[in-house]
Structure formats: C-alpha cells, structure tokens
Design an enzyme around this catalytic site. Sequence first.
Site, PDB file in Angstrom:
ATOM      1  N   GLY A 215       0.789  -1.227   0.000  1.00 41.19           N
ATOM      2  CA  GLY A 215       0.000   0.000   0.000  1.00 41.19           C
ATOM      3  C   GLY A 215       0.821   1.276   0.000  1.00 41.19           C
TER       4      GLY A 215
ATOM      5  N   GLU B  73       8.638  -4.306   9.564  1.00 40.76           N
ATOM      6  CA  GLU B  73       9.335  -5.496  10.027  1.00 40.76           C
ATOM      7  C   GLU B  73       9.221  -5.810  11.505  1.00 40.76           C
ATOM      8  OE1 GLU B  73      12.671  -3.893   7.777  1.00 40.76           O
ATOM      9  OE2 GLU B  73      13.185  -5.975   7.341  1.00 40.76           O
TER      10      GLU B  73
END
Lengths: 163, 291, 766
Positions: free
Chosen positions: C498, C725
């Site tokens: 996105g 992450e």
Amino acid sequence: MTRTHVQCNVNGDEVDFLTDPAESLLNALRDQLGLLGVKEGCGTGDCGACSIMLDDAVTCACLVFAAEAERSTIVTIEGLADADKLHPLQQCFLEGAALQCGVCTPGFLIAAKALLDRNPDPTETEVRYALAGNLCRCTGYDKIIRSVLAAAEEMRNDHGVSL
Amino acid sequence: MRYSAPTTVDEALATLTAEPNARVFAGATDLIPQLRSGRPEPALIVDLKRIDRLRGVTLTDATWTIGAATPTSHLTRNAGFAADFPGLTEAAGLIGSDQIQNRSSLGGNLCNASPAADSVPALIANDARVVVASASGERVVRVDGITIGPGATSLAPGEFIIEFQLDRPAASTSDAYLRMIPRTEMDIAVVGAAARITTDGGLCTGATIVLGAVAPIATRVNDAETALVGSTFTDDALAAVAAAASAACDPIDDKRGTIAYRRQVAGVLARRAVALARMRSTASSNESSQT
Amino acid sequence: MTATDQTATKQTATEQTTTEQTAAAAYKWVGTRPVRPDGVDKVTGKAQFGADRVLPGMLEGVVARSPHAHARIVSIDTTAAAAMPGVHAVITGADFPDLSDSGASADDVSRSRNVMARDKVLYVGHVVAAVAAQTRRQARAAADAIVVEYDVLDHVLTLDQATADGAPLLHPEMVARGIDPEDARPNTASRVAHERGDLDVGFANADVIIERSFTTQAVHQGYIEPHAAVADVTRDGRAELWCSSQGHFAIRSMSTTVLGWELSDVKVTPAEIGGGFGGKTTIYLEPLSLLLSQRSGRPVRMVMDRNEVFTASGPTSGSNIRVKLGATAAGALTAADIMLEYEAGAFPGSPVGAAAMTAIACYDVPNFSVVGFDVVLNRPKTAAYRAPGAPAAAFAVESVLDEVARELSIDPIDLRLMNAAVEGTQASYGPTFPRIGFVETLEAIRHCDHYQSPLGPNQGRGIGCGFWFNVGGNSTATVNVHEDGRLTVMTGSPDIGGSRSSMALFAAEELGIDVNTIQSIIGDTDTIGFADVTGGSRVTLSTGAAVIEACREMREDLCRRAALMWDVDRDLVEWVDGRAQHVDRTETPLSLADVAAKAGRTGGPISVTAAMNMRGAGAGFSTQVVDVEIDPETGQTSVVRFTTAQDAGTAIHPSYVEGQMQGGVVQGIGWALNETYTYREDGSLDNDSFLDYRVPVASDLPMIDTIIVEVPNPAHPYGVRGVGEVGIVPTMGAVANAIHDAIGHRLCDLPMSPMRILDAINQGNG
Ligand SMILES: Cc1cc2nc3c(=O)[nH]c(=O)nc-3n(C[C@H](O)[C@H](O)[C@H](O)COP(=O)(O)OP(=O)(O)OC[C@H]3O[C@@H](n4cnc5c(N)ncnc54)[C@H](O)[C@@H]3O)c2cc1C
Ligand code: FES
Ligand code: FES
C-alpha cells in the site's frame, strides 16, 4: 497430442477452446481465455488463489481438468463487478484495506461471495472457517474478515432484509 | 492422456474394459495433486460425475444412499442425513476447504486409500456398505472390505464404486468423529477417531470404535468396544477405552506426527468421541420419546 | 472488536503517549485512510503480477534441479532434451561466465552459483539446467530428459552436523572471517561479536542468573505468488524483463552481473508483487529467462511451481541459540552472554550479523557479549525475511527474560520497563538512541484492556518485545503536473503493502490537494531514477522523503510561476490549501489547474525530480501480549487474544500500518506454533506444499488488535519510522511465554507444535 474441444459459459459469455485433457481449468482460463485475474499460488488446492464459481459452487480451478468444464457455467473475479459498479465485497475490501499485495484477493472475493450467497448473515467464526481454504500471508486475515462482515451487512441492508 | 465422461454405469464399465490403463475419478482432489507431483499419467481418465446414479443423497425406507461421486458439501448440507449421522457428517465436512468440499467425494476418499482419510472411520463405525460396479455385475461390499493398505484397495481393475448405503441408526444410537490436526483446517489428520454408541438409559448397549491415521488402514478397536458395552460410561470404562485405543495403534513416525504422539492422542480422541456420541444418543432417545 | 473500536484504540494509545503525538492531528491528509490507487485493479483481477505478462510468441521456461543434496557434477548431456518437440533453447552452467576471477564480490559469486550450479550441487533443488519450449509440458519433459551424471558426496543438513569435526565441507576453499585459524570449525563462514563491559563482573553482581539453550527451524516467507519472470531479449542486445520483486534496480544489477551483460542494456519493469517479506530481494529465474530468451530469440516466461518455491527459494535461517542473563533482585539486568549460530544455507550469508546487533537492543545492559556464527549446510541459500535475524534471537532473549521475571516475581512489563532502552541509551550495537518509543509501547500494552482482563482455564498470557533498526537508503521521486493541473507521483519502489497510497498522501499534504486526484505509480528502470529495494521498512521513510522533497521544490516552483503570472515579487506569493495566494490577498488565488494552464508561459512543463540517500532511519519497537489456550490432552494451542503495540513514528495511512502489524504478528504465530522445514535423510524436503508447510489459516486466529504508538522520528520531516518489520520480532517469544504461563513448562524449541507441548506436559506429569 489429442486436444479436446470445450464449450462453456464464462462470466456470461459463451466461449470455447481446445485443451490438452491433462491441462487444468486454471491454465485454460489463464492461457486460453486470458482471464489472468485467476491466480495460481500452489496448483494443488491448498491456497485458494484460483477460486472460481463452477456451476454455482466455489472451486479451486487448479483441481479441475479443463475438459470437465464442458457445458458448465463459470464466474471468475473478472465477472464479479457490474459494468458500472463494484460488487459490495469489492468495495468493502477497498475501503477496509483488506488487501496488501492483492494476489490472494481474487480468490478471497470469490470464496466470500460463495459464502454470502449461501449465508447472508455469517458470524465471524463462520467467515473464518468458510475462508480457511484461502491463504493470505500479508494481512493476518483481520481486515479481510472485517470487510466480509461489512459487505454482508451492506448487502443485507440493500436487500431490505430486516433482522 | 485422454478424457472421457460416460453418462451410465455400463458405458463407464465398457470404457474401462477397452482401456486397461485408465483411472476413474470424481472430484480429482486427490488425483490432480498426485499427477502434479509426478505420478505417471494414465492413458485415460474417466470422469464419473456425469453418471446420474453416482450423484445424490436419498433416503428410501430406512436406508440412505449416497452416490459415490457426490460432492461432500451436498452430504453435509443435507439436514436429514446430518441428523441421522452427525459424526459422519462432521467427518465428511472436515475434508479440505469449502472449495474442496464442492468436489471431494466419499468414493474418492475411500478409494484413494489414505490411512488418514477422514470419512472412512465414520463410515466403518456406521456399518456402511458400497455397491461396486464390475463387468461381472454389481456386488455389495462392507466399507471395511475396500481399503487393504495405504493406496491399495480390493477393487479389481475396471471396477468402481457406484454408491454408499447406510441404514438409519437404531433408536438411542448416534455417532461422533474427532480428529487432531495442528491447525484448525486444511490439514491431514494426525489421528482420527469415530464412535457409534447405542444407549439404554445410562447403559451402553452397543459400541463401535474406529481409528484413522494410526495404522495402514482404519482400525476397529474391539477391546474398547468390549470395555464399554454393559458399562455406564464410568471413568474406568472410558479410561479402558482410551487404553485400548492407544494399544490398537500401529502408527508410523512421519512429518505429520510421531508414534508416541499418535498413540497417546488416539486414546484421548477415542474417549472424547465416545462421550460425544453417547451424549447424542441420549439426546436422540429424548427426542424419540417426545414424539 | 469492530473497526470503529479499533480506531478508538488508536486514539487511546495516542493520548497515552505524550504531546508529540498531536502532531499527526495537524495534518489534513496524512493519517487518513483513502482507498489505494491500485485498489480497483486488484479487486477486479486486472492487476498484472509476475506470471500475468503474456507476449506474442512467448515460450515457457522450466528448470532442471538437482535430486542430490551434495554432489559433484561429472557431466551434463542435453542432446536428447534439445531435440525434443517444441524445445527452443537449453542452458547449463557452461553458458554462464565464471565470476570467481572477475573481481566480483563474494556475494555475486555465490549468487551466480546459486542461480545455476557449476561444478557442484549444494542442495536438493539446486538448478543444473533450464529449458525453453513452446509449452510448459514440453519444457518439463525436456528438462526431465537432461542427463546429469553426479558423483554424490556426503551432506550436512543441520547446524550440529555441519560444524561437527570431520564434517563434509561445502566450500573447501572458504576462508572464515573473524575466526582465528586454530578456532576454525567446519562449514563456518564467519564470526561476529558485540561486546561491552565485563561479563564476569556483571554476573558477579547478579542475584539471579538464568541460562537456556534454544533451537529454531528454517521457515519460509510463504508469499502466495510464486517467483515469476518474463524476458524478451531483442537482437540488438537490449533486453526487457518483467518480474515481481522488491526492487527492480537490484534485480537488474544482480542479473546482469551474473550474466556478464551491460547493466543498462536491460530494462526491468516491476510487475505487481504478490508478497515478498524479504524473499524477493534476490534473483532466481530472472537471469535464466534472460539467457533463454537470448538463445531462442523469443520472449520466455518462467514461473516456479509451489514446491520449487519451498525447495529452492530462500527460507530464513534455523538457529541454535544460547542465552544467559543476570539480574539483581530488584530487576536490573547486569549481564547478558549470548551465542547465536545461524544457518546460511548453501552459501555464506545468514542474517546472524543483524541478529547479534538486535538481540538485546531493547535493553540497557551494562555488560554483555553477543557472538554469532554463520554456518553453511546443504540446504537452499537463505534469503531475507521480515527483520532478518531478529525474531529468533528475540524469541530466546524474551523467553529468558520471562524466566527472570518469574524468578524475581516481577511483572514482566515492569521488568522490561526497568531495563528499557530510552533516548540517550547507547544501543548494544553502537550508536546512541535518539528519541525512541519503546517505553511507550510497553505502557500502551500495560494499560490496554487485554492486559488487564482475566484468563480462562487452560489459558496463559505472555509478553514479548522486539527491536528493528529500519533503514533509509536511496530513492528517487518524480512529480509531474498534467495540463489539467492533476498530479502523478512516480517512484522506483515496488508497492508491496500500500505504499502508493502513502506517497500520494505525502504529495496531497505538501501541495494541499485532494489525495484522491493523485496518480501514484512505479516507474521501470529506464523511466525513473535509482531506488534501493523495498525492504528494511524503508519505503515510506526514504522514498517518502524523496516525494516530500520533490513536492516542496514544486511548491516553490508553483509560487514562482504565480508570481510571474501576477507580475509580482516571488516573496509576495505563498502556497495555501492547494492554491497560490498573494500575501495581501490582492489577487484571485491560482489553483494548480490555473498555473498548469499557463505553464508554457512560465517556464514550460511542471515537473520535479528529487533523488536522495536518506540517513536517519528511526528505530522501531514493538510490544505484544498474547493469550493462548492449550488442550492439556492433545497439546493443541489456540491463540485466543492478541494485542500488538508498535511505534510507527507517524502513521501515514493507519490502515496499512495496522495491516503490517497484523501481518507480522500472524507470520510470527505461524513460526512459533507450526511452521518448519522437514527434511528427509537424503536431504530432500518432505513438506514442500502448503498442505504440510502450515502457515496460519483464517480459522486459526482471533482478530489481531493493534495499538499504533506515535513517537515521531526526529530525523524525518513527518516523523516516519518504518513499520514493516518489527511487528514479527516479539511474537515467538510472547507465544512461548504464554504457553509457559498456561502449562508451567518452558519450550525452548520451535515450532512449539502440539507434539512438543504434549511432550512437555507428559514430562511434567512425571
Ligand atoms: C487441500 C486439500 C485438503 C484435503 N483435506 C483432506 C482432509 O482433511 N481429509 C481427507 O480425508 N482428505 C483430504 N483431502 C484429500 C481429498 O480431498 C479427499 O480424499 C477426497 O474425498 C477425494 O475425493 P475426490 O472425489 O476428489 O477423489 P479423486 O481424486 O477423484 O479420486 C481419488 C482416488 O479414488 C479413486 N476413485 C474416485 N472415485 C472412485 C469410485 N467411485 N470408485 C472407485 N475409485 C474411485 C480415483 O481413481 C483416485 O484413485 C484433501 C485434499 C486437498 C487437495
Ligand atoms: S492455485 Fe489452486 S488452490 Fe492454490
Ligand atoms: S494480500 Fe498478499 S497474500 Fe493476501
């Protein structure tokens, strides 16, 4: 190599194609009919990315021999929206950020449509089990489940179903 | 590889006689992954789904008949069948996802002859029979006479299953099937346990207990049945069921489970399946006493 | 919880965490949730992923792979294959340049040998040849007809086998880095170490010392889209490559290096990418398809089967980890002694370096030693996976911390708060932290409803924390104004979750225009300037910074043009709410469309490019709480509730921040409970399908509740930190701690499968 002639209805169009009988319907849809929205994630029925409606039943196109499609009616992701309007599931997926990479999305939308056709008012658990054959590695499913529930509600309201 | 879709049993038999290197199929949910993993292709594949007799779930008199190629979703969505065989319905409903359910058949589940096939222990527990089509005529065989080892059946080349037959359960009788998988869906059973229980008040008057995935073929646990019949489902009786089930296992160590794990959990699931079937049998006797 | 509740949670968290966070409220577009620019194509099936490119005359390519885990290639005979129907080209190692004497880096040499074996195969699935034919079936038949004669060697599949005395060596010529020759161990490529203070003193000061050994198994990124590449080499030597990757510039340089081609002769166009998580930052099929296309003179498409993805594309490392922690009775950590041994796969290069740097980065420990070893073995070369290296190390450290908290009867969040790294703490890997939000994530979890709620029978609760650096790096952005005044923003960073939306949001904010009117696209290697890979959680941060920079230059340019149009001094013009305005309000304001219409008279087309190498990445922290319920008789674990709090800096598009957090957590749950590679003794992979490689399915999970903490990164114009992450780092530790809480036993080996849990319960029962 003997090729079989197959005639069927795909997304409302009468179509025909020649296929090697060993070929999967997934490959026929993608390579012969150009319906590249049907995705292959595994080719063995485990991921649901290739989900289509085959004679009104959600099915993995990778687990169907192309020759079996003779005289069948098929709906793929390309046939989900109206010409001028997205299906409520598509709209809710967009608004609910139910996709990250989007490769699983066509399969989820078809499987979700199959669920809502059968059960317009599913619980969260029912949605989770109905979509268990569709893998998504990006979203953790949270927003997908919410979007399906939101679409179900919208569709119930649109059809004037009172609860 | 050629494809054929006969529309009658006789046409199918003739096709199979003409081409010995042929493979019948229904949902192809086992066949296609096997071909994809490099198993040799047959010369001909024979689609059984266009034969009317192989599709459908019907009740005549006191016997249910299920076409061997009927998608399991048609079975699990049949309320009458589910009321008679809640355990078998659950077992059939555990096969794969909704996508798989719309294709997978009882015939395929049985004849693929996987030790872990989910419907098979429940079919055996309910004394299911199959009608086998053969060039020499039809014959009726008990389900436990079909699978003879992993991937092997007693069917002769050119034979196939037309339909399954199940007699409606007797009064105060019900079934259950439970399986252990690491996830909640989309896994092959590490252990499966089916039980059919008949009760008379608090007393156990009949028991059939069958395990899956713990031996080369589905395994009936006679010792557990003996321990149970005549008992009032006491903790001791249930412990004896568990012990007998664990003892009846002849499992392998594989990627899905260890021998020790399969043994221990087989006992747990057998006990739980018995308890669940018992509860249902009592519920069904309450229902019948009300009507 | 409904979507509205979720937003409320976000606000609650924002309130909890200092005044800095009101910054987001000052933005008009940043922090909103528009529909993403590529969304409609992705819900209608139009978006083109790697395998969806079809070219006229295209051939299909397949790969022939080694059936042996370790063998010398004696000979390869492709004559029969080349003569088979439909076959147009066959390539083997002999068709690739030998990079070993070319001055190429060690990584390039490894990559070149990984994409195509030369004298030796090093794992089952290692490529030995590739074929292009008219159909895939023909190509597969030809690949099967290639005759390879092997001299089979002994192989090593585990860390213990690989490093045992006398173990067969994968690379006899390998020189270990960081290890004295007398300490050399077989198959060990390097040693890294981070040390501070004095361990002996640290442990002497401790009232409680806990030491545990852990193992984790290789797991796969599990992206749903298999690797795919389509190549078209024309006869003038120019080539086009379409592929789904996390960075088309990196694919270009790696592929051309391996082939010995001119870098700029190849144009790489990024397809939509169906998930990567680090695994699509390297090459597999790309150079093969290019070479097959060159040899056949035809476009060639190559797509991996799922079993090839599992057997031959990078999983992340399995590991052996030992952690020893010391703490005072009051809960202050005094010493940490950590040993990490990571599987690299067939070539050196596991993420053990990052593991060593991150292992205790959440905490301020005065005395520590973290030592890591990189070990090769006969398995596929590992590839990056979400916060590479950090999750396994955090699993071990967070597990031992939990034991310390139990031993000292201190609440696990309090123990972490007492030792938490804060602004000014010298990070265990060297630099001093600027403003960071670790404490805020701990506080957010401590105060959330979940942490306060009671547990049911057979349930347990666990806490875990995690750190990830996040990276900056090179990015380019071009912003074009069309004749109608609308905007296109182009970058070179593939969008895997996105990011097109975030780029559009920055442009909307900077230029004061409606985000929904902005096109946000990704250019190919010939169209846009260089960008590093989409990885390290860097795109919103660095590529975003390039977009912001370009928009700021554009705002300046637009003001200059308005001044020209009004014939006034530049200083009298300001850009307000998407329009040029005279400071004295004496002129009718000019919209972008007004300025665009007169562009020819004010200096020509309106277009700005910004390129930069962003430093100043903001460290990311996450704290998570999970409740599990265990079936004590089968060892089955259900995750019944999960809440994750993460410092995003500033959430540009909160939905996609939540999405990253939820996705990371669920991958962590899979890693914790069921995912693992199962090898047969011959070195072949026993579970090379999604049926047996068990990623979580929808019915396995509850909703994943998110708390976005916003402590802005001082080095970024909008405070962005990078969010992709760190969300996976705490999860395995949190789950392990919850399982311990539920069953009273510590599991030190991943995956914590029903079998392992039942074993632990059995042992506890005597
Ligand atoms: C993703 C996935 C998940 C699965 N999960 C499960 C699970 O949870 N539990 C489980 O038990 N199985 C599972 N399976 C396996 C499979 O779906 C079942 O075994 C299914 O019931 C097979 O039915 P089918 O009609 O598709 O068989 P097919 O593939 O059509 O046939 C299977 C075998 O049976 C033979 N056969 C089929 N019909 C007949 C007949 N009428 N007479 C004689 N021989 C016949 C075929 O020749 C073939 O050898 C799964 C499969 C997939 C792909
Ligand atoms: S591609 Fe058909 S289920 Fe995965
Ligand atoms: S959005 Fe990427 S797999 Fe679902």
